[in-house]
Design a protein around this motif. Structure first.
Motif, mmCIF file in Angstrom:
data_model
loop_
_atom_site.group_PDB
_atom_site.id
_atom_site.type_symbol
_atom_site.label_atom_id
_atom_site.label_comp_id
_atom_site.label_asym_id
_atom_site.label_seq_id
_atom_site.Cartn_x
_atom_site.Cartn_y
_atom_site.Cartn_z
ATOM 1 N N PHE A 206 -29.122 15.476 3.864
ATOM 2 C CA PHE A 206 -30.277 14.867 3.196
ATOM 3 C C PHE A 206 -31.552 15.065 4.012
ATOM 4 C CE2 PHE A 206 -26.675 12.655 1.343
ATOM 5 C CZ PHE A 206 -27.007 12.634 -0.001
ATOM 6 N N SER A 212 -34.032 9.419 1.680
ATOM 7 C CA SER A 212 -33.438 10.288 0.662
ATOM 8 C C SER A 212 -31.983 9.919 0.424
ATOM 9 C CB SER A 212 -33.557 11.747 1.099
ATOM 10 O OG SER A 212 -32.900 12.606 0.183
ATOM 11 N N LEU A 213 -31.243 9.675 1.497
ATOM 12 C CA LEU A 213 -29.834 9.304 1.360
ATOM 13 C C LEU A 213 -29.682 8.015 0.547
ATOM 14 C CD1 LEU A 213 -27.145 9.444 4.137
ATOM 15 C CD2 LEU A 213 -27.385 7.378 2.781
#
Length: 520
Positions: A206, A212-213
């Motif tokens: 990511f 983002s994760l």
């Protein structure tokens, strides 16, 4: 998953053969001190890593990762409870316990009390807690191997659990505490390397962006962004909020009452090394639990909640599924072998603790009144290990499919209810006596068992152990909120109703616990 059973079995076999060889080479079981306490030869660093290996169970690796993947923030609360509880050990228990006892918790509780009834009660408590803890671990082993071999039938999983349980007992019979300790050290190192690498792979996937994760995890979870805040699992009603408080109490106060954790303090030469053991264990586990946070959300982001719940083992399959997605069958086999090692090390420690308690407290000091031969004591311990292992296999088959972190939290509730109150009273309250000890142990165990039997854990819901009927009247899944204060109250009232006793032994115990003078 397109698993490769031969590869998985090969990795399992390599690990088993390697650890069995190590256990055989380092084993030293000639005397009771060797078999039960490894000759008290381990350093604080070695014992601390072994403690983390003994404590970081299938619940920590498989159960917590799955709970975070499915429930988000509320799943991480298990990690916080497990970790914070070590402060109780560090500040109140480790040093005094090491100075006072020799092999078991019963040594401390009976030091200034009537030996036979108190040792019998301590053994009962140890056996009950160890059994509950062991069935969770063995069930986890069954879920893991069933996932790898794609075994879906109840009979097939039961056979897997039986085979795995039998293998684990062999380690205890062969290696004693010294062999078990080295297995736990190897397992802890392998587990830390495994979770660190998985965390690194996930962050790289990511773009090393935790934001983002987390966004991907929310998109693939029906709860959406609710997985980032409290309440997804324990905020649905007033009852679930109380259940969370009860769970937290059990996790925080249960660590200092777990017999297999307490027994490890006797494997070091003195109290200073016992304190260092706790510090090493706490640091190691802090890193581990931070990694499980990333692994849990990463499993949800990559596999999705629906895929995790549909896999054999349910929530417990989150980490193996993630390993398969990011590293294929090879990484899956490695992660499964590490998880298997995790279960192996914990069950070996639990089996050894339970068998030592029966052999040392009941056989040697209740039946033989302290006159048992060391060889006979070790022989009884090995026979007890066989019996405990067999009954735990049956229990593991019955609870197969339950979340492991939740099952282990019940063992923590029993430990906090039966052992913590009596340990603290024994170490810090001069007035405490035999009646208070017996009331505290049996009262805490009894009320905890009663509340669990009549709770949603056993009946009344689709996820209960007996889902078809409903005889639950206690609303909480974890009884700690009621049973822990009750055990302290039972111990207090029993002490006031009993006679003063052992004044000389009380002074002797106080000096010994604080200074180590006279400690073996």
């Amino acid at each position: 998953m397109d698993t490769n059973p031969m590869l998985n079995i090969s990795i399992f076999a390599a690990f088993v053969l390697l650890t069995l060889f190590i256990v055989y080479r380092v084993s030293s079981t000639g005397t009771t001190t060797d078999y039960f306490a490894a000759g008290s030869q381990f350093t604080g660093a070695q014992n601390g890593i072994a403690l983390s290996g003994d404590f970081l169970s299938a619940a920590s690796f498989l159960g917590i990762a799955g709970a975070i993947a499915v429930h988000g923030y509320d799943g991480f609360l298990y990690s916080i409870g497990f970790l914070v509880g070590w402060l109780v050990n560090l500040l109140l228990v480790a040093e005094l316990l090491r100075n006072t006892g020799r092999f078991t918790m019963g040594d401390v509780l009976s030091y200034r009390m009537k030996q036979r009834p108190v040792r019998a009660a301590a053994a009962v408590s140890t056996l009950v807690i160890s059994f509950i803890y062991m069935i969770a671990q063995i069930a986890g082993a069954g879920s893991l191997v069933a996932l790898l071999l794609d075994v879906h039938s109840a009979v097939g999983q039961a056979l897997v659990i039986a085979a795995v349980g039998a293998l684990m007992i062999v380690y205890v019979l062969v290696g004693g505490m010294k062999g078990t300790t080295w297995v736990q050290i190897i397992k802890a190192v392998a587990l830390m390397l495994c979770v660190a690498l998985m965390t690194l792979f996930l962050m790289g996937k990511f773009g090393f962006s935790i934001t983002s994760l987390l966004q991907h995890a929310a998109e693939k979870n029906p709860l959406g962004e609710r997985i980032f805040s409290p309440g997804a699992q324990y905020g649905k009603s007033e009852t679930t909020k109380l259940d969370f408080v009860s769970l937290s109490l059990a996790l925080i106060f249960g660590v200092a009452g777990l017999p297999h954790v307490l027994m490890r303090f006797y494997t070091v030469p003195n109290a200073m090394q016992a304190r260092r053991s706790v510090v090493w264990a706490t640091v190691t586990m802090s890193v581990f639990y931070l990694c499980t946070l990333v692994i849990g959300y990463g499993a949800g982001a990559i596999s999705g909640t629906d895929s995790i719940l549909a896999a054999p083992g349910g929530e417990n399959s989150a980490a193996p599924l993630l390993a398969y997605k990011i590293g294929g069958t090879v990484l899956l086999g490695v992660v499964a072998a590490v998880a298997f090692a995790t279960i192996l090390a914990v069950v070996a420690g639990l089996t050894l603790t339970a068998s030592a308690s029966f052999a040392h407290d009941v056989y040697a000091n209740v039946f033989k009144r302290g006159q048992a031969e060391p060889e006979a004591e070790i022989r009884v311990a090995r026979l007890t290990a066989l019996i405990i292992g067999a009954t735990s296999i049956i229990g593991g088959i019955l609870v197969n499919g339950q979340n492991l972190a939740f099952l282990v939290s019940l063992a923590f509730a029993f430990a906090a209810s039966a052992n913590l109150s009596t340990l603290l009273y024994s170490l810090y309250w001069r007035r405490f006596n035999t009646r208070g000890t017996l009331w505290g142990i049996y009262g805490g165990l009894g009320i905890c068992l009663l509340l669990v039997i009549f709770s949603p854990v056993v009946s009344g819901t689709p996820t209960s152990i007996v889902p078809g009927i409903d005889f639950a009247w206690f609303p909480l899944n974890n009884p700690g909120l009621v049973s822990i204060p009750a055990s302290f109250l039972f111990g207090y009232i029993g002490t006031l109703l009993g006679e003063r006793e052992g004044e000389d032994r009380t002074d002797e115990m106080e000096v010994r616990s604080l200074t180590g003078i006279g400690a073996s």
